[in-house]
Scaffold this active site. Sequence first.
Site, PDB file in Angstrom:
ATOM      1  N   VAL A 154      42.761  35.813  36.427  1.00 50.82           N
ATOM      2  CA  VAL A 154      41.804  35.732  35.306  1.00 50.82           C
ATOM      3  C   VAL A 154      40.825  34.590  35.591  1.00 50.82           C
ATOM      4  O   VAL A 154      41.242  33.444  35.786  1.00 50.82           O
ATOM      5  CB  VAL A 154      42.530  35.467  33.956  1.00 50.82           C
ATOM      6  CG1 VAL A 154      41.531  35.407  32.805  1.00 50.82           C
ATOM      7  CG2 VAL A 154      43.594  36.527  33.682  1.00 50.82           C
ATOM      8  N   ASP A 222      38.167  46.273  33.961  1.00 51.34           N
ATOM      9  CA  ASP A 222      38.458  44.968  34.602  1.00 51.34           C
ATOM     10  C   ASP A 222      38.765  43.919  33.524  1.00 51.34           C
ATOM     11  O   ASP A 222      39.733  43.159  33.642  1.00 51.34           O
ATOM     12  CB  ASP A 222      37.239  44.547  35.453  1.00 51.34           C
ATOM     13  CG  ASP A 222      37.432  43.193  36.102  1.00 51.34           C
ATOM     14  OD1 ASP A 222      38.191  43.121  37.083  1.00 51.34           O
ATOM     15  OD2 ASP A 222      36.859  42.204  35.618  1.00 51.34           O
ATOM     16  N   LYS A 226      42.526  41.927  32.502  1.00 51.60           N
ATOM     17  CA  LYS A 226      42.668  40.474  32.274  1.00 51.60           C
ATOM     18  C   LYS A 226      43.215  40.185  30.873  1.00 51.60           C
ATOM     19  O   LYS A 226      44.004  39.253  30.683  1.00 51.60           O
ATOM     20  CB  LYS A 226      41.322  39.790  32.499  1.00 51.60           C
ATOM     21  CG  LYS A 226      40.905  39.850  33.972  1.00 51.60           C
ATOM     22  CD  LYS A 226      39.437  39.558  34.180  1.00 51.60           C
ATOM     23  CE  LYS A 226      39.042  39.705  35.648  1.00 51.60           C
ATOM     24  NZ  LYS A 226      37.588  39.770  35.865  1.00 51.60           N
TER      25      LYS A 226
HETATM   26  N1  HSE Z   1      34.131  42.498  39.223  1.00 55.24           N
HETATM   27  C1  HSE Z   1      34.721  41.348  38.619  1.00 55.24           C
HETATM   28  C2  HSE Z   1      33.666  40.671  37.749  1.00 55.24           C
HETATM   29  C3  HSE Z   1      35.245  40.427  39.689  1.00 55.24           C
HETATM   30  O1  HSE Z   1      32.526  41.133  37.728  1.00 55.24           O
HETATM   31  O2  HSE Z   1      33.983  39.711  37.063  1.00 55.24           O
HETATM   32  C4  HSE Z   1      36.320  39.469  39.247  1.00 55.24           C
HETATM   33  O3  HSE Z   1      37.448  40.100  38.687  1.00 55.24           O
END
Ligand code: HSE
Length: 344
Positions: A154, A222, A226
């Site tokens: 994270v 994503d 997290k």
């Molecule tokens: N693709 C992710 C972002 C990278 O743009 O934050 C880090 O997890």
Amino acid sequence: MKHKLILIGFGVVGQGLTKIIINKKDYLKKEYDFDFEIVAVSDILKGSIANPAGLDPEKLLSLVKKGGKLDEYPEGIKGMDALTTINNVDANIMIELSYTDVKTGEPATSFCKAAFIKGIHVVTSNKGPVSLFYNELKNLATSKNLMLGIEGTVMSGTPVLNTALKSLAGCKISKISGILNGTTNYILSEMEQGNTYEDALKKAQELGYAEADPTGDVEGWDTLAKVIILSNVVMGGNVKIEETDNEGITKITLEDVEKAKAEGARWKLIGETSLKNGQIEAKVAPVKLTLSDPLANVMGATNAITFETDLLGPVTVIGAGAGKSETGYSILTDLLDINRSLKK
Ligand code: HSE
């Protein structure tokens, strides 16, 4: 204390870490009594090399920089895949940096389990195994008296998990909310400058913020991974991805962004997890924040997180969320943590 390291994966993060520990070798030894030997590197694309006497990190970096395969390294055992490397090479820490799959967590989860079964500590910045199987992996590690370092999952090396678990120990954290994805924050910031969603996404890809498949970024997956990690690691939950509401930024139009601006507000993709009546509620959604909210003023690819605590009120950490040396550093901070614990 000298550590024998196995690197599984030698892409951006592995190379970033290697560069840092080469540059800081003397300082790390003097300040923290941390010394290391890389005894094996295995990468699905770049090949593999192992040598119990230690590999020269400079040579490893120069090989891959020139586009060569690790198997071209002059001395050592070649051709071992990741599991064979973990099971056969004598080491005390496995650094797991293989590719991220947040749907299955594989192959990284199997690598972590193999390392624990063999009796070696694990450090990873891989969101796949940690968002799906944190409790299982942590229990396995604890049962073997081993450590699992996951700071980089994270906000890369920006201290988020360590802040929550160590620096805020003794506080009750009732809610965590944040901007946890650089790509989407960058796109929304660019849209406020009048650029289109498509142009902004293209730029984010060129700048290397976006995942290989940017759907994971713009549709919120994503951020969700997290949020699940924060829910399970910090709030002590057992939250599953499939049980959590998720909406990305794909429906936000230039008109929405301009309208918010005229109102003194800003759209941000917010990941949130909170404790309500003993239950953890986690979600990801675009939220229109007033400019007085500290998260509203975090622009570009920068990330930020606010912990709502009983003793300090809100505590906000702002910093990098991705990058070669930023994520490389997250591995170093976990290595130093293991080093500190083993020296006690
Ligand atoms: N693709 C992710 C972002 C990278 O743009 O934050 C880090 O997890």
